[in-house]
Design an enzyme around this catalytic site. Sequence first.
Site, PDB file in Angstrom:
ATOM      1  N   TYR A  69     -23.845   7.442  -3.197  1.00 46.36           N
ATOM      2  CA  TYR A  69     -22.955   6.371  -2.754  1.00 46.36           C
ATOM      3  C   TYR A  69     -21.741   6.306  -3.682  1.00 46.36           C
ATOM      4  O   TYR A  69     -21.851   5.935  -4.854  1.00 46.36           O
ATOM      5  CB  TYR A  69     -23.662   5.014  -2.765  1.00 46.36           C
ATOM      6  CG  TYR A  69     -24.846   4.893  -1.834  1.00 46.36           C
ATOM      7  CD1 TYR A  69     -25.040   5.780  -0.770  1.00 46.36           C
ATOM      8  CD2 TYR A  69     -25.790   3.891  -2.014  1.00 46.36           C
ATOM      9  CE1 TYR A  69     -26.132   5.662   0.077  1.00 46.36           C
ATOM     10  CE2 TYR A  69     -26.879   3.752  -1.158  1.00 46.36           C
ATOM     11  CZ  TYR A  69     -27.048   4.648  -0.121  1.00 46.36           C
ATOM     12  OH  TYR A  69     -28.131   4.521   0.707  1.00 46.36           O
ATOM     13  N   ARG A 219     -25.672  -1.448  11.815  1.00 48.03           N
ATOM     14  CA  ARG A 219     -24.346  -1.115  11.278  1.00 48.03           C
ATOM     15  C   ARG A 219     -23.300  -2.159  11.686  1.00 48.03           C
ATOM     16  O   ARG A 219     -22.142  -1.846  11.937  1.00 48.03           O
ATOM     17  CB  ARG A 219     -23.917   0.288  11.716  1.00 48.03           C
ATOM     18  CG  ARG A 219     -24.974   1.342  11.433  1.00 48.03           C
ATOM     19  CD  ARG A 219     -24.484   2.742  11.689  1.00 48.03           C
ATOM     20  NE  ARG A 219     -25.595   3.671  11.669  1.00 48.03           N
ATOM     21  CZ  ARG A 219     -26.239   4.110  10.587  1.00 48.03           C
ATOM     22  NH1 ARG A 219     -25.825   3.708   9.402  1.00 48.03           N
ATOM     23  NH2 ARG A 219     -27.245   4.951  10.670  1.00 48.03           N
ATOM     24  N   GLY A 220     -23.752  -3.408  11.747  1.00 46.79           N
ATOM     25  CA  GLY A 220     -22.868  -4.513  12.079  1.00 46.79           C
ATOM     26  C   GLY A 220     -22.831  -4.858  13.552  1.00 46.79           C
ATOM     27  O   GLY A 220     -22.387  -5.955  13.917  1.00 46.79           O
TER      28      GLY A 220
END
Length: 339
Positions: A69, A219-220
Amino acid sequence: MGDKVVDVPTIGGPQRRIGATGPLVGAIGLGCMGMSGDYYGAAEDECSTKVINAALDAGVTLIDTADMYGGGHNEDLVGRVLRTRRDDAVLATKFGIRRADGRRWNDSTPEYARQACEASLHRLGVDVIDLYYVHRLDGQTPIEETVGALADLVAEGKVRHIGLSEVSAANLRRAHAVHPIAAVQSEFSLWTRNVIDDGVLGTARELGISLVPYSPLGRGFLTGTVRSVDALPEGDFRRANPRFADGGLEANLPLLDHLHAIAAAHDATPGQIAIAWVLAQGEDIVPIPGTKRTDYLAQNIGASHVKLADDELALLDEAFSPDKVVGERYPAAIMPVTR
């Protein structure tokens, strides 16, 4: 970007155990991926630090990061917070996805496992990782060799518990035969139920392994706030995701109708209902919704106080049945290898 000043509630419900003999954690964890890189638009370290601290203050104990990340930035960020409150967190990180010279590939070899672990320990500024995942298998290294290397790290006191991310039921059995696996991390939400369909969740439960779902908010999408791909930031991962791109988002939006209705009945947000649905699937499940804003953190934690009735759960099951979802969950080039 800034961040709103909000009151973050304490997490509701009893703690949940990671694995048969692992640590107790809050029922909801914190995924930190979005705090680094541009997966979901730009982030700011100051805001992200506030979110991590607010989560720990609220009783969120499982903090999830990975070495890829932001090219290590995320572990540095999490490590800076935990230097003053290490005992407040159950720290999870991962290895296995590599990037260099514009390439991305998976590497689950024993040699890289050790190299990656040492690098993560250094970036995080800790002596031991509580939960160390194989982020992705490379499809070539026998899983027995990978887990054997992680078992050596456990014996050396550098790792406490072992996890696997995006793994098949068969590989989960093979891995668990080498060393106890504490957790499986996979995508799991109302509109992604592959761990059930592929038998992974059933196998995990048989073996006493917890499920740690990432992207429990789709993912929203399941927040109901993403109405147009064009409104997403440049570089946002979702612009190339099949469930959002090329008309995928518009095709999936009708799925939200029942979610909005149930949310209104509970005076909750659609995202809170989506997380409450995940929590209701079993006490061995600890979702890790990610956010880089404290107002969204407050909403996510608030989901732990929402109790859905059996008929509401059944309605959501039917409304989001896999045959009604349009698009694969990843572009083909980065679809996880689970064999």
